[in-house]
Design a protein around this motif. Structure first.
Motif, mmCIF file in Angstrom:
data_model
loop_
_atom_site.group_PDB
_atom_site.id
_atom_site.type_symbol
_atom_site.label_atom_id
_atom_site.label_comp_id
_atom_site.label_asym_id
_atom_site.label_seq_id
_atom_site.Cartn_x
_atom_site.Cartn_y
_atom_site.Cartn_z
ATOM 1 N N PRO A 1 71.754 84.681 30.105
ATOM 2 C CA PRO A 1 71.567 85.044 28.699
ATOM 3 C C PRO A 1 70.204 85.706 28.501
ATOM 4 C CG PRO A 1 72.304 82.783 28.911
ATOM 5 C CD PRO A 1 71.980 83.260 30.280
ATOM 6 N N THR A 2 70.107 86.547 27.487
ATOM 7 C CA THR A 2 68.840 87.241 27.234
ATOM 8 C C THR A 2 67.921 86.453 26.317
ATOM 9 O OG1 THR A 2 69.918 88.452 25.454
ATOM 10 C CG2 THR A 2 69.793 89.539 27.593
ATOM 11 N N VAL A 3 68.481 85.707 25.373
ATOM 12 C CA VAL A 3 67.670 84.912 24.451
ATOM 13 C C VAL A 3 68.317 83.555 24.196
ATOM 14 C CG1 VAL A 3 66.536 86.824 23.269
ATOM 15 C CG2 VAL A 3 68.736 86.070 22.481
ATOM 16 N N PHE A 4 67.473 82.594 23.838
ATOM 17 C CA PHE A 4 67.911 81.233 23.523
ATOM 18 C C PHE A 4 67.296 80.816 22.197
ATOM 19 C CE2 PHE A 4 68.091 81.479 28.110
ATOM 20 C CZ PHE A 4 69.239 80.798 28.441
ATOM 21 N N ARG A 5 67.899 79.830 21.539
ATOM 22 C CA ARG A 5 67.292 79.237 20.345
ATOM 23 C C ARG A 5 67.727 77.782 20.229
ATOM 24 N NH1 ARG A 5 70.359 82.244 15.342
ATOM 25 N NH2 ARG A 5 72.443 81.462 15.765
ATOM 26 N N ALA A 6 66.894 77.020 19.511
ATOM 27 C CA ALA A 6 67.165 75.612 19.286
ATOM 28 C C ALA A 6 67.683 75.419 17.868
ATOM 29 C CB ALA A 6 65.896 74.795 19.494
ATOM 30 N N ALA B 1 68.548 65.454 16.310
ATOM 31 C CA ALA B 1 69.208 65.928 17.519
ATOM 32 C C ALA B 1 69.016 67.436 17.625
ATOM 33 C CB ALA B 1 70.687 65.589 17.473
ATOM 34 N N ILE B 2 68.726 67.886 18.834
ATOM 35 C CA ILE B 2 68.529 69.318 19.069
ATOM 36 C C ILE B 2 69.591 69.794 20.050
ATOM 37 C CG2 ILE B 2 66.976 71.076 19.980
ATOM 38 C CD1 ILE B 2 64.648 69.361 19.145
ATOM 39 N N ARG B 3 70.218 70.899 19.691
ATOM 40 C CA ARG B 3 71.151 71.551 20.617
ATOM 41 C C ARG B 3 70.673 72.978 20.797
ATOM 42 N NH1 ARG B 3 74.780 74.662 17.642
ATOM 43 N NH2 ARG B 3 74.842 74.131 15.446
ATOM 44 N N TYR B 4 71.161 73.625 21.824
ATOM 45 C CA TYR B 4 70.668 74.963 22.158
ATOM 46 C C TYR B 4 71.801 75.980 22.163
ATOM 47 C CZ TYR B 4 66.585 72.323 23.514
ATOM 48 O OH TYR B 4 65.512 71.483 23.503
ATOM 49 N N GLU B 5 71.451 77.206 21.788
ATOM 50 C CA GLU B 5 72.396 78.312 21.787
ATOM 51 C C GLU B 5 71.829 79.422 22.664
ATOM 52 O OE1 GLU B 5 72.851 79.413 17.680
ATOM 53 O OE2 GLU B 5 74.152 77.702 17.268
ATOM 54 N N ALA B 6 72.724 80.211 23.259
ATOM 55 C CA ALA B 6 72.319 81.328 24.115
ATOM 56 C C ALA B 6 73.077 82.577 23.706
ATOM 57 C CB ALA B 6 72.607 81.000 25.579
ATOM 58 N N ARG B 7 72.381 83.709 23.736
ATOM 59 C CA ARG B 7 73.035 84.985 23.461
ATOM 60 C C ARG B 7 73.021 85.807 24.748
ATOM 61 N NH1 ARG B 7 70.526 88.173 18.803
ATOM 62 N NH2 ARG B 7 69.101 88.869 20.424
ATOM 63 N N TRP B 8 74.204 86.226 25.173
ATOM 64 C CA TRP B 8 74.386 86.963 26.418
ATOM 65 C C TRP B 8 74.161 88.448 26.178
ATOM 66 C CZ3 TRP B 8 75.260 84.207 30.856
ATOM 67 C CH2 TRP B 8 75.511 82.858 30.680
ATOM 68 N N PRO B 9 73.938 89.228 27.235
ATOM 69 C CA PRO B 9 73.674 90.668 27.082
ATOM 70 C C PRO B 9 74.740 91.413 26.280
ATOM 71 C CG PRO B 9 73.199 89.997 29.324
ATOM 72 C CD PRO B 9 73.810 88.817 28.632
ATOM 73 N N GLY B 10 75.979 91.018 26.334
ATOM 74 C CA GLY B 10 77.038 91.688 25.593
ATOM 75 C C GLY B 10 77.054 91.349 24.112
ATOM 76 N N GLY B 11 76.209 90.411 23.668
ATOM 77 C CA GLY B 11 76.152 90.028 22.266
ATOM 78 C C GLY B 11 76.865 88.726 21.955
ATOM 79 N N HIS B 12 77.561 88.142 22.926
ATOM 80 C CA HIS B 12 78.275 86.882 22.737
ATOM 81 C C HIS B 12 77.283 85.731 22.604
ATOM 82 C CE1 HIS B 12 81.062 83.601 23.399
ATOM 83 N NE2 HIS B 12 80.323 83.205 24.410
ATOM 84 N N VAL B 13 77.463 84.907 21.582
ATOM 85 C CA VAL B 13 76.611 83.734 21.374
ATOM 86 C C VAL B 13 77.396 82.496 21.781
ATOM 87 C CG1 VAL B 13 75.370 82.338 19.684
ATOM 88 C CG2 VAL B 13 75.325 84.824 19.512
ATOM 89 N N GLU B 14 76.797 81.712 22.656
ATOM 90 C CA GLU B 14 77.422 80.473 23.128
ATOM 91 C C GLU B 14 76.640 79.290 22.554
ATOM 92 O OE1 GLU B 14 78.467 78.289 27.363
ATOM 93 O OE2 GLU B 14 77.834 80.369 27.349
ATOM 94 N N THR B 15 77.340 78.338 21.964
ATOM 95 C CA THR B 15 76.692 77.173 21.376
ATOM 96 C C THR B 15 76.769 75.986 22.322
ATOM 97 O OG1 THR B 15 78.722 76.526 20.255
ATOM 98 C CG2 THR B 15 77.208 77.928 19.028
#
Length: 97
Positions: A18-23, A39-53
């Protein structure tokens, strides 16, 4: 030969990160104590624009580059609000977007 191509394609996809992450922080009701729990969970955004939670950061980052993992997780945790969505953090530098 078809299996080898498939395996090579899989390894190429596995190398992509993934290119970027956020909490994302939220307050959950307590299970045993009378105080709410953050509680903290993390999300990632992949180069194609897909966001995974609900990504597992160790699986995505730590095994490849532990130094990058510590920088990115520290920046995410520092800039995440008490409840809500934090800013996107660039991997591997830890810069805010």
């Amino acid at each position: 030969m078809g299996e080898r191509r498939t395996a090579a394609e899989r390894s190429d996809q596995a190398d992509e990160l993934p290119t970027v992450f956020r909490a994302v922080a939220e307050t959950r009701p307590p299970q045993w104590l009378r105080r709410p729990k953050r509680a903290i969970r993390y999300e990632a955004r992949w180069p194609g624009g897909h966001v995974e939670t609900d990504v597992h950061l160790v699986t995505l980052m730590y095994r490849r580059a532990p130094a990058d993992y510590s920088v990115v997780t520290r920046v995410m945790d520092e800039h995440c609000p008490e409840t809500g969505i934090g800013p996107w953090v660039l991997y591997p530098t830890g810069d805010l977007l």
